[in-house]
Design a protein around this motif. Structure first.
Motif, PDB file in Angstrom:
ATOM      1  N   LEU A   1      80.602   7.099  17.949  1.00 50.66           N
ATOM      2  CA  LEU A   1      81.172   7.787  17.143  1.00 50.66           C
ATOM      3  C   LEU A   1      82.582   7.379  16.725  1.00 50.66           C
ATOM      4  N   LYS A   2      83.399   7.391  16.902  1.00 49.14           N
ATOM      5  CA  LYS A   2      84.767   6.551  17.109  1.00 49.14           C
ATOM      6  C   LYS A   2      84.686   5.162  17.259  1.00 49.14           C
ATOM      7  N   LYS A   3      83.842   4.105  17.822  1.00 46.98           N
ATOM      8  CA  LYS A   3      83.686   3.173  17.314  1.00 46.98           C
ATOM      9  C   LYS A   3      83.276   2.779  16.445  1.00 46.98           C
ATOM     10  N   ILE A   4      81.987   3.412  15.569  1.00 49.26           N
ATOM     11  CA  ILE A   4      81.102   3.264  14.222  1.00 49.26           C
ATOM     12  C   ILE A   4      82.054   3.671  13.699  1.00 49.26           C
ATOM     13  N   LYS A   5      82.857   4.258  13.164  1.00 49.84           N
ATOM     14  CA  LYS A   5      83.713   4.502  12.770  1.00 49.84           C
ATOM     15  C   LYS A   5      85.053   4.360  11.885  1.00 49.84           C
ATOM     16  N   GLU A   6      85.288   2.859  13.223  1.00 49.39           N
ATOM     17  CA  GLU A   6      86.044   2.713  13.267  1.00 49.39           C
ATOM     18  C   GLU A   6      85.967   0.944  12.660  1.00 49.39           C
ATOM     19  N   SER A   7      84.782   0.764  12.951  1.00 51.99           N
ATOM     20  CA  SER A   7      84.291  -0.453  12.103  1.00 51.99           C
ATOM     21  C   SER A   7      83.802  -0.461  10.525  1.00 51.99           C
ATOM     22  N   SER A   8      83.873  -1.659  10.207  1.00 53.47           N
ATOM     23  CA  SER A   8      84.673  -1.668   8.626  1.00 53.47           C
ATOM     24  C   SER A   8      83.485  -2.373   8.197  1.00 53.47           C
ATOM     25  N   VAL A   9      82.151  -2.548   8.874  1.00 47.10           N
ATOM     26  CA  VAL A   9      80.741  -3.293   8.734  1.00 47.10           C
ATOM     27  C   VAL A   9      80.308  -1.658   8.815  1.00 47.10           C
ATOM     28  N   LEU A  10      80.378  -0.953   9.437  1.00 46.16           N
ATOM     29  CA  LEU A  10      79.775   0.369   9.652  1.00 46.16           C
ATOM     30  C   LEU A  10      80.125   1.674   9.550  1.00 46.16           C
ATOM     31  N   SER A  11      80.514   1.877   9.247  1.00 43.62           N
ATOM     32  CA  SER A  11      81.525   3.024   9.014  1.00 43.62           C
ATOM     33  C   SER A  11      80.906   3.901   8.369  1.00 43.62           C
ATOM     34  N   LYS A  12      80.282   3.620   7.497  1.00 41.70           N
ATOM     35  CA  LYS A  12      79.190   4.038   5.964  1.00 41.70           C
ATOM     36  C   LYS A  12      77.953   5.062   6.842  1.00 41.70           C
ATOM     37  N   ILE A  13      77.419   4.250   7.605  1.00 40.69           N
ATOM     38  CA  ILE A  13      76.564   4.688   8.614  1.00 40.69           C
ATOM     39  C   ILE A  13      76.593   5.951   8.772  1.00 40.69           C
ATOM     40  N   PRO A  14      76.210   7.345   8.335  1.00 39.81           N
ATOM     41  CA  PRO A  14      75.786   8.574   8.911  1.00 39.81           C
ATOM     42  C   PRO A  14      75.866   8.838  10.388  1.00 39.81           C
ATOM     43  N   VAL A  15      76.264   9.412  11.033  1.00 40.77           N
ATOM     44  CA  VAL A  15      76.042   9.685  12.372  1.00 40.77           C
ATOM     45  C   VAL A  15      76.001  11.212  13.096  1.00 40.77           C
ATOM     46  N   VAL A  16      75.257  11.983  13.269  1.00 43.38           N
ATOM     47  CA  VAL A  16      74.916  13.166  13.812  1.00 43.38           C
ATOM     48  C   VAL A  16      74.801  12.896  15.527  1.00 43.38           C
ATOM     49  N   ILE A  17      75.914  13.719  15.713  1.00 43.63           N
ATOM     50  CA  ILE A  17      75.780  14.365  17.489  1.00 43.63           C
ATOM     51  C   ILE A  17      75.208  15.615  17.447  1.00 43.63           C
ATOM     52  N   MET A  18      74.502  15.341  18.588  1.00 43.95           N
ATOM     53  CA  MET A  18      73.342  16.612  19.328  1.00 43.95           C
ATOM     54  C   MET A  18      74.355  16.967  21.259  1.00 43.95           C
ATOM     55  N   SER A  19      73.558  18.265  21.146  1.00 47.02           N
ATOM     56  CA  SER A  19      74.856  18.587  22.873  1.00 47.02           C
ATOM     57  C   SER A  19      73.447  19.695  22.879  1.00 47.02           C
ATOM     58  N   SER A  20      72.798  20.416  24.189  1.00 50.67           N
ATOM     59  CA  SER A  20      73.117  21.377  24.329  1.00 50.67           C
ATOM     60  C   SER A  20      73.960  22.023  24.835  1.00 50.67           C
ATOM     61  N   GLU A  21      74.908  22.591  24.514  1.00 49.23           N
ATOM     62  CA  GLU A  21      76.024  23.210  24.465  1.00 49.23           C
ATOM     63  C   GLU A  21      77.228  23.669  23.434  1.00 49.23           C
ATOM     64  N   LYS A  22      77.222  24.327  22.959  1.00 43.04           N
ATOM     65  CA  LYS A  22      77.644  24.911  22.058  1.00 43.04           C
ATOM     66  C   LYS A  22      78.769  25.320  21.589  1.00 43.04           C
ATOM     67  N   ILE A  23      80.243  23.860  22.012  1.00 40.21           N
ATOM     68  CA  ILE A  23      81.243  23.889  22.386  1.00 40.21           C
ATOM     69  C   ILE A  23      82.349  24.062  21.138  1.00 40.21           C
ATOM     70  N   LEU A  24      82.778  25.091  20.652  1.00 39.95           N
ATOM     71  CA  LEU A  24      83.740  24.515  18.924  1.00 39.95           C
ATOM     72  C   LEU A  24      84.155  23.667  18.946  1.00 39.95           C
ATOM     73  N   PRO A  25      85.329  23.747  20.212  1.00 41.81           N
ATOM     74  CA  PRO A  25      85.999  22.050  19.950  1.00 41.81           C
ATOM     75  C   PRO A  25      85.785  20.813  19.830  1.00 41.81           C
ATOM     76  N   ARG A  26      84.842  20.841  20.703  1.00 43.59           N
ATOM     77  CA  ARG A  26      83.790  19.888  20.653  1.00 43.59           C
ATOM     78  C   ARG A  26      82.974  19.513  19.611  1.00 43.59           C
ATOM     79  N   ILE A  27      83.210  20.290  18.477  1.00 41.21           N
ATOM     80  CA  ILE A  27      82.073  20.249  17.844  1.00 41.21           C
ATOM     81  C   ILE A  27      82.761  19.741  16.391  1.00 41.21           C
ATOM     82  N   ASP A  28      84.074  20.200  17.105  1.00 45.86           N
ATOM     83  CA  ASP A  28      85.326  20.531  15.485  1.00 45.86           C
ATOM     84  C   ASP A  28      85.983  19.173  16.026  1.00 45.86           C
ATOM     85  N   ARG A  29      85.904  18.337  16.573  1.00 49.64           N
ATOM     86  CA  ARG A  29      86.755  17.435  17.368  1.00 49.64           C
ATOM     87  C   ARG A  29      85.750  16.040  16.389  1.00 49.64           C
ATOM     88  N   CYS A  30      83.674  15.909  17.097  1.00 52.18           N
ATOM     89  CA  CYS A  30      83.257  15.486  16.280  1.00 52.18           C
ATOM     90  C   CYS A  30      83.176  15.254  14.792  1.00 52.18           C
TER      91      CYS A  30
END
Length: 202
Positions: free
Chosen positions: A80-109
């Motif tokens: 996610l960080k690499k994509i958002k740092e790209s001037s060409v691809l930063s506008k592509i929506p990124v959705v994260i998936m996980s089997s664990e509901k860890i709130l700090p992880r969710i907030d960071r993403c």
């Protein structure tokens, strides 16, 4: 022509089973899917690894990146960080998936720019909601895009319905053949024979 009318999703997951499930859900929702097994392969496809992008081969625009969080080598957060740092691809929506509901992880993403954080197993309703979200953000052409996608979906549903009907007919023929070969049905085999032929022809 139909492929150009479908939304294109890059799905990233190190689990073969999860990739197949996501791919199936996306295809049911009338999306074109490119599935890769790691963040590194995703970067290669997007052309962010310093090498020639494979997008130059198929020429498909990526409308959404759907990535697992926990992957060896490169996590979904790092991708996610690499994509958002790209001037060409930063506008592509990124959705994260996980089997664990860890709130700090969710907030960071979410703070890093993820559009959404989905808990596995991902459901068909999740995928359809993401598709609708993409369509709303496609700009002035989104109505025409949505119309084209609905037409493609309609044709796919008809194909699936026809396939289901054919499968049901095949099942009927198989059950009938089994019953016809049993001793109990020998007395009525003559009356059943035309139905069996008719079923096979159908």
């Amino acid at each position: 022509m139909e492929m150009a009318q479908e939304l294109h999703v890059l799905a990233v997951d190190d689990s073969h089973v999860d990739r197949k499930v996501i791919e199936r859900l996306l295809k049911i929702s009338c999306c074109k899917v490119t599935a890769v097994e790691s963040g590194t392969r995703a970067l290669q496809y997007l052309g962010l690894d310093g090498e020639k992008s494979s997008m130059g081969i198929d020429g498909l625009k990526v409308n959404l990146i759907l990535t697992d969080y926990s992957m060896p080598g490169m996590t979904g957060y790092e991708l996610l960080k690499k994509i958002k740092e790209s001037s060409v691809l930063s506008k592509i929506p990124v959705v994260i998936m996980s089997s664990e509901k860890i709130l700090p992880r969710i907030d960071r993403c979410l703070e890093e720019g993820a559009e959404e954080f989905l808990l596995k197993p991902v459901k068909l309703s999740d995928v359809k909601r993401l598709r609708d979200f993409i369509l709303r953000g496609e700009g002035d052409d989104n109505k025409e895009t949505e119309k084209n996608i609905k037409q493609v979906c309609s044709r796919k549903r008809k194909f699936l319905d026809d396939s289901t009907t054919q499968s049901m007919l095949s099942a009927v023929v198989t059950v009938h053949d089994i019953e016809s070969s049993s001793p109990e049905s020998s007395a009525s085999s003559e009356s059943q024979q035309p139905l069996s032929k008719q079923s096979k022809i159908g």
